[in-house]
Design an enzyme around this catalytic site. Structure first.
Site, PDB file in Angstrom:
ATOM      1  N   LYS A 161     -10.901  -0.573  -1.678  1.00 20.70           N
ATOM      2  CA  LYS A 161     -10.760  -1.333  -0.437  1.00 20.70           C
ATOM      3  C   LYS A 161     -11.909  -0.952   0.487  1.00 20.70           C
ATOM      4  O   LYS A 161     -12.269   0.225   0.497  1.00 20.70           O
ATOM      5  CB  LYS A 161      -9.417  -0.998   0.250  1.00 20.70           C
ATOM      6  CG  LYS A 161      -8.192  -1.315  -0.606  1.00 20.70           C
ATOM      7  CD  LYS A 161      -6.944  -0.695   0.009  1.00 20.70           C
ATOM      8  CE  LYS A 161      -5.756  -0.798  -0.936  1.00 20.70           C
ATOM      9  NZ  LYS A 161      -4.542  -0.111  -0.463  1.00 20.70           N
ATOM     10  N   ASP A 192       0.886  -1.150   0.000  1.00 17.77           N
ATOM     11  CA  ASP A 192       0.000   0.000   0.000  1.00 17.77           C
ATOM     12  C   ASP A 192       0.938   1.218   0.000  1.00 17.77           C
ATOM     13  O   ASP A 192       2.127   1.086   0.327  1.00 17.77           O
ATOM     14  CB  ASP A 192      -0.875  -0.033   1.261  1.00 17.77           C
ATOM     15  CG  ASP A 192      -1.667   1.228   1.449  1.00 17.77           C
ATOM     16  OD1 ASP A 192      -2.289   1.689   0.473  1.00 17.77           O
ATOM     17  OD2 ASP A 192      -1.655   1.796   2.571  1.00 17.77           O
ATOM     18  N   LEU A 193       0.438   2.374  -0.361  1.00 15.44           N
ATOM     19  CA  LEU A 193       1.304   3.566  -0.435  1.00 15.44           C
ATOM     20  C   LEU A 193       1.151   4.478   0.783  1.00 15.44           C
ATOM     21  O   LEU A 193       2.055   4.569   1.629  1.00 15.44           O
ATOM     22  CB  LEU A 193       0.990   4.333  -1.729  1.00 15.44           C
ATOM     23  CG  LEU A 193       1.706   5.665  -1.919  1.00 15.44           C
ATOM     24  CD1 LEU A 193       3.205   5.475  -2.112  1.00 15.44           C
ATOM     25  CD2 LEU A 193       1.127   6.429  -3.108  1.00 15.44           C
ATOM     26  N   ASP A 194      -0.031   5.119   0.855  1.00  9.39           N
ATOM     27  CA  ASP A 194      -0.260   6.120   1.891  1.00  9.39           C
ATOM     28  C   ASP A 194      -0.225   5.481   3.285  1.00  9.39           C
ATOM     29  O   ASP A 194      -1.007   4.583   3.574  1.00  9.39           O
ATOM     30  CB  ASP A 194      -1.642   6.783   1.692  1.00  9.39           C
ATOM     31  CG  ASP A 194      -1.717   7.561   0.388  1.00  9.39           C
ATOM     32  OD1 ASP A 194      -0.810   8.357   0.128  1.00  9.39           O
ATOM     33  OD2 ASP A 194      -2.693   7.362  -0.369  1.00  9.39           O
ATOM     34  N   THR A 230       1.647  10.184   4.056  1.00 10.29           N
ATOM     35  CA  THR A 230       0.678  11.098   3.443  1.00 10.29           C
ATOM     36  C   THR A 230      -0.653  11.058   4.189  1.00 10.29           C
ATOM     37  O   THR A 230      -1.487  11.941   3.992  1.00 10.29           O
ATOM     38  CB  THR A 230       0.439  10.713   1.963  1.00 10.29           C
ATOM     39  OG1 THR A 230       0.493   9.298   1.881  1.00 10.29           O
ATOM     40  CG2 THR A 230       1.458  11.336   1.054  1.00 10.29           C
ATOM     41  N   LYS A 258      -8.939   5.760   6.380  1.00  8.52           N
ATOM     42  CA  LYS A 258      -7.709   5.234   5.782  1.00  8.52           C
ATOM     43  C   LYS A 258      -8.005   4.090   4.816  1.00  8.52           C
ATOM     44  O   LYS A 258      -8.743   3.161   5.161  1.00  8.52           O
ATOM     45  CB  LYS A 258      -6.750   4.732   6.871  1.00  8.52           C
ATOM     46  CG  LYS A 258      -6.035   5.861   7.580  1.00  8.52           C
ATOM     47  CD  LYS A 258      -5.026   5.319   8.568  1.00  8.52           C
ATOM     48  CE  LYS A 258      -4.376   6.452   9.335  1.00  8.52           C
ATOM     49  NZ  LYS A 258      -3.523   5.965  10.415  1.00  8.52           N
ATOM     50  N   GLU A 288      -0.037  -3.208   4.684  1.00 15.37           N
ATOM     51  CA  GLU A 288      -1.160  -2.266   4.768  1.00 15.37           C
ATOM     52  C   GLU A 288      -1.206  -1.533   6.112  1.00 15.37           C
ATOM     53  O   GLU A 288      -0.947  -2.131   7.145  1.00 15.37           O
ATOM     54  CB  GLU A 288      -2.473  -3.056   4.669  1.00 15.37           C
ATOM     55  CG  GLU A 288      -3.156  -2.990   3.342  1.00 15.37           C
ATOM     56  CD  GLU A 288      -3.655  -1.604   2.956  1.00 15.37           C
ATOM     57  OE1 GLU A 288      -3.761  -0.719   3.812  1.00 15.37           O
ATOM     58  OE2 GLU A 288      -3.943  -1.425   1.776  1.00 15.37           O
ATOM     59  N   ASP A 289      -1.585  -0.267   6.068  1.00 17.42           N
ATOM     60  CA  ASP A 289      -1.752   0.470   7.333  1.00 17.42           C
ATOM     61  C   ASP A 289      -3.224   0.721   7.662  1.00 17.42           C
ATOM     62  O   ASP A 289      -3.513   1.422   8.628  1.00 17.42           O
ATOM     63  CB  ASP A 289      -1.027   1.823   7.278  1.00 17.42           C
ATOM     64  CG  ASP A 289      -1.762   2.816   6.401  1.00 17.42           C
ATOM     65  OD1 ASP A 289      -2.202   2.433   5.304  1.00 17.42           O
ATOM     66  OD2 ASP A 289      -1.925   3.978   6.827  1.00 17.42           O
ATOM     67  N   SER A 330      -2.746   0.569  -4.404  1.00 13.62           N
ATOM     68  CA  SER A 330      -3.185   1.744  -3.643  1.00 13.62           C
ATOM     69  C   SER A 330      -4.517   2.261  -4.148  1.00 13.62           C
ATOM     70  O   SER A 330      -4.818   2.173  -5.340  1.00 13.62           O
ATOM     71  CB  SER A 330      -2.128   2.846  -3.795  1.00 13.62           C
ATOM     72  OG  SER A 330      -2.635   4.079  -3.340  1.00 13.62           O
ATOM     73  N   ALA A 331      -5.305   2.846  -3.237  1.00 12.93           N
ATOM     74  CA  ALA A 331      -6.585   3.449  -3.621  1.00 12.93           C
ATOM     75  C   ALA A 331      -6.378   4.827  -4.240  1.00 12.93           C
ATOM     76  O   ALA A 331      -7.295   5.390  -4.828  1.00 12.93           O
ATOM     77  CB  ALA A 331      -7.468   3.579  -2.388  1.00 12.93           C
TER      78      ALA A 331
HETATM   79  C1  BG6 Z   1      -5.601   5.854   0.120  1.00 16.53           C
HETATM   80  C2  BG6 Z   1      -5.646   6.639   1.401  1.00 16.53           C
HETATM   81  O1  BG6 Z   1      -4.337   5.319  -0.067  1.00 16.53           O
HETATM   82  O2  BG6 Z   1      -5.925   6.679  -0.997  1.00 16.53           O
HETATM   83  C3  BG6 Z   1      -6.990   7.329   1.541  1.00 16.53           C
HETATM   84  O3  BG6 Z   1      -5.417   5.789   2.504  1.00 16.53           O
HETATM   85  C4  BG6 Z   1      -7.287   8.174   0.323  1.00 16.53           C
HETATM   86  O4  BG6 Z   1      -6.983   8.113   2.713  1.00 16.53           O
HETATM   87  C5  BG6 Z   1      -7.200   7.305  -0.923  1.00 16.53           C
HETATM   88  O5  BG6 Z   1      -8.573   8.748   0.400  1.00 16.53           O
HETATM   89  C6  BG6 Z   1      -7.452   8.070  -2.214  1.00 16.53           C
HETATM   90  O6  BG6 Z   1      -6.385   8.948  -2.433  1.00 16.53           O
HETATM   91  P1  BG6 Z   1      -6.377  10.105  -3.509  1.00 16.53           P
HETATM   92  O7  BG6 Z   1      -4.925  10.539  -3.550  1.00 16.53           O
HETATM   93  O8  BG6 Z   1      -6.819   9.521  -4.805  1.00 16.53           O
HETATM   94  O9  BG6 Z   1      -7.296  11.165  -3.032  1.00 16.53           O
HETATM   95 MG    MG Z   2      -2.660   3.266   3.509  1.00 15.03          MG
END
Ligand code: BG6
Ligand code: MG
Length: 216
Positions: free
Chosen positions: A145, A9-11, A17, A45, A169-170, A114-115
């Site tokens: 997710k 996962d990224l964020d 972030t 999240k 994953e966090d 990542s989302a």
């Molecule tokens: C996820 C985050 O990785 O990405 C969420 O954990 C976030 O908090 C989602 O809403 C979507 O991100 P973005 O950058 O497309 O707004």
């Molecule tokens: Mg995350």
């Protein structure tokens, strides 16, 4: 364990972030006279941008017409990007570069699940894009997710079965997604914030090479 694909996962895993998402969503929530709390943010999240806004609207007891909904999504993203544009290699969370390097040398495939629709931009700013064989992000999935689509898409594109994938994953939404995909789920954070994971570590600094050997 014979795992072949490390799905990150990224964020909140690679870079913090999550704190910027929180700051930007808090500003949006204020527009609805709602004070977004840390506990609220924990539940956001891993959710897509639209799902996050829907959650906030629920909390604030507000309904929006589709065009206002879009305007708030854009407003949030523009604010968030002001922080993201300042991100550099120095923001990579401790232990991540070492782990990527170790996995790469062991020829374990590395992918992103990542989302976020900003995932590629962030990876580029962190100068780590080349580690990732594929990037599956919010631009490529229909269901976010806790639905497993993002991870299943990554494993399918890599031609590696779910059983051979480890997800880092966090978010609880991400842990649910990883388990629903039939993968090994590693939660990164406080174990009290998670359920139904396979392993949990407070951060990547605590995942040394011995732990990685054990996981893969
Ligand atoms: C996820 C985050 O990785 O990405 C969420 O954990 C976030 O908090 C989602 O809403 C979507 O991100 P973005 O950058 O497309 O707004
Ligand atoms: Mg995350």
């Amino acid at each position: 364990m014979k795992h072949e694909l490390a799905l990150f996962d990224l964020d909140g895993v690679i870079v913090d972030t999550a704190k910027y998402h929180f700051i930007s969503w808090r500003k949006i929530a204020k527009c609805f006279n709602y004070e977004l709390k840390t506990e609220d943010n924990q539940k956001l999240k891993g959710l897509s941008r639209a799902d996050s806004l829907n959650q906030i609207l629920n909390l604030a007891n507000i309904t929006l017409d589709p065009s206002s909904f879009k305007i708030y999504l854009e407003k949030k993203n523009q604010d968030y990007l002001n922080y993201v544009r300042e991100i550099t290699v120095d923001d990579i969370l401790p232990g991540i570069l070492e782990a990527l390097d170790f996995l790469d040398k062991r020829r374990i495939k590395i992918a992103l699940g990542s989302a976020s629709k900003n995932a590629r931009l962030i990876l580029d700013q962190l100068e780590i894009t080349s580690f990732f064989k594929i990037v599956v992000d919010g631009n490529q999935v229909k269901k976010s997710k806790p639905h497993p689509e993002v991870f299943l898409k990554a494993s399918m594109e890599m031609g590696i079965t779910s059983k051979k994938c480890v997800v880092f994953e966090d978010s609880q939404a991400g842990i649910i997604a990883a388990k629903a995909a039939g993968m090994t789920a590693v939660a990164i954070g406080d174990k009290n914030d998670f359920a139904n994971y396979d392993f949990c570590y407070p951060n990547f600094s605590s995942i040394n090479t011995t732990e990685l050997e054990m996981l893969f």
